[in-house]
Design an enzyme around this catalytic site. Sequence first.
Site, mmCIF file in Angstrom:
data_model
loop_
_atom_site.group_PDB
_atom_site.id
_atom_site.type_symbol
_atom_site.label_atom_id
_atom_site.label_comp_id
_atom_site.label_asym_id
_atom_site.label_seq_id
_atom_site.Cartn_x
_atom_site.Cartn_y
_atom_site.Cartn_z
ATOM 1 N N ARG A 251 23.053 79.429 22.917
ATOM 2 C CA ARG A 251 21.761 79.676 22.268
ATOM 3 C C ARG A 251 20.833 80.364 23.262
ATOM 4 O O ARG A 251 20.444 79.768 24.274
ATOM 5 C CB ARG A 251 21.116 78.391 21.773
ATOM 6 C CG ARG A 251 19.762 78.686 21.125
ATOM 7 C CD ARG A 251 19.227 77.565 20.306
ATOM 8 N NE ARG A 251 18.715 76.445 21.089
ATOM 9 C CZ ARG A 251 18.035 75.445 20.544
ATOM 10 N NH1 ARG A 251 17.823 75.423 19.234
ATOM 11 N NH2 ARG A 251 17.605 74.449 21.303
ATOM 12 N N HIS B 184 15.894 75.469 25.208
ATOM 13 C CA HIS B 184 15.137 74.290 25.646
ATOM 14 C C HIS B 184 15.663 73.671 26.938
ATOM 15 O O HIS B 184 15.064 72.738 27.468
ATOM 16 C CB HIS B 184 15.123 73.233 24.541
ATOM 17 C CG HIS B 184 14.232 73.601 23.392
ATOM 18 N ND1 HIS B 184 12.874 73.768 23.523
ATOM 19 C CD2 HIS B 184 14.505 73.869 22.103
ATOM 20 C CE1 HIS B 184 12.351 74.101 22.364
ATOM 21 N NE2 HIS B 184 13.313 74.175 21.470
HETATM 22 O O1 LIG Z 1 15.045 72.363 15.801
HETATM 23 C C1 LIG Z 1 16.066 71.781 16.200
HETATM 24 O O2 LIG Z 1 16.424 70.628 15.885
HETATM 25 C C2 LIG Z 1 16.942 72.518 17.124
HETATM 26 O O3 LIG Z 1 16.912 73.728 17.137
HETATM 27 C C3 LIG Z 1 17.693 71.705 18.122
HETATM 28 C C4 LIG Z 1 16.737 71.299 19.221
HETATM 29 O O4 LIG Z 1 16.050 72.434 19.697
HETATM 30 C C5 LIG Z 1 17.513 70.696 20.387
HETATM 31 O O5 LIG Z 1 17.041 71.190 21.576
HETATM 32 C C6 LIG Z 1 17.329 69.221 20.428
HETATM 33 O O6 LIG Z 1 15.976 68.872 20.487
#
Ligand SMILES: O=C(O)C(=O)C[C@H](O)[C@@H](O)CO
Length: 265
Positions: free
Chosen positions: A71, A46
């Site tokens: 990740r 992300h």
């Molecule tokens: O689903 C989640 O919670 C995660 O995997 C962590 C988020 O993806 C992280 O980016 C915070 O929003």
Amino acid sequence: MVTNRFKDRLGSADAQIGLWLGLANPYTAELCASAGFDWVVVDGEHAPNDLRSILAQLQAIAGTSAEPVVRPLSGDANLIKQLLDIGTQTLLIPMVETEDHARQVVAATRYPPAGIRGVGSALARASGWNRQPAYLETAMHGLCIIAQIETAAAVQNVQEIAATDGIDALFVGLSDLAASLGHLGKPDHPTVQSAFETVVAAANEVGKPVGTLAANEVIARRALNAGCRFVSVGSDVGLLAKATTSLARAFGRSEQVSSVGTSIY
Ligand SMILES: O=C(O)C(=O)C[C@H](O)[C@@H](O)CO
């Protein structure tokens, strides 16, 4: 022998406290990693990261006491190959939903015959550019592979995923799990929390640690009390967004911002 301090610490008495890094920047990665956290996530799913920015952050974090967890965008075998070669030792694989997917991810981290990882140690930071003579034989012992459980399907299959050889830990992605269960933006919903407890129980059955990312201190402490062994208690992005908005508002600015989003990771 190749070691993995993050994996070793998961077996210690103290839960590991971490921070999520989304700024995709080695300078702030080093700043955050030297704050005292046990681990930090370099988020390639992300955050606007690519292989070079992840490498730069690994190099910056190497000088701190925090252990990096990377990740990737997905469990793609070619992406995993590149990340392992640049020195990633702990992978947090998103959206693992089945035993078969978990097996494929593990195979991508192992050299033949155990798996399909391509051999590039001669060029790889991971092997000290071939200065580690036994790297090929010992590399897998220094890895920690974490499967993210973050959909209804994954929870259905969590016992098989947890039992998969080569999966070292589980991680509950509460944001995506809430969305998958029909409670977008509500990681605190009882249905989500119940699914969370199912994952913890499945991991405990096979003696594997569970982690998560907590939106706030209350959720973090609840996760720790539920038996999570590694909890990210915030993010660099969240901390910076909240602090800058608060400071601007203190001087009468940023009125147009009603609040920093509901997901304050
Ligand atoms: O689903 C989640 O919670 C995660 O995997 C962590 C988020 O993806 C992280 O980016 C915070 O929003």
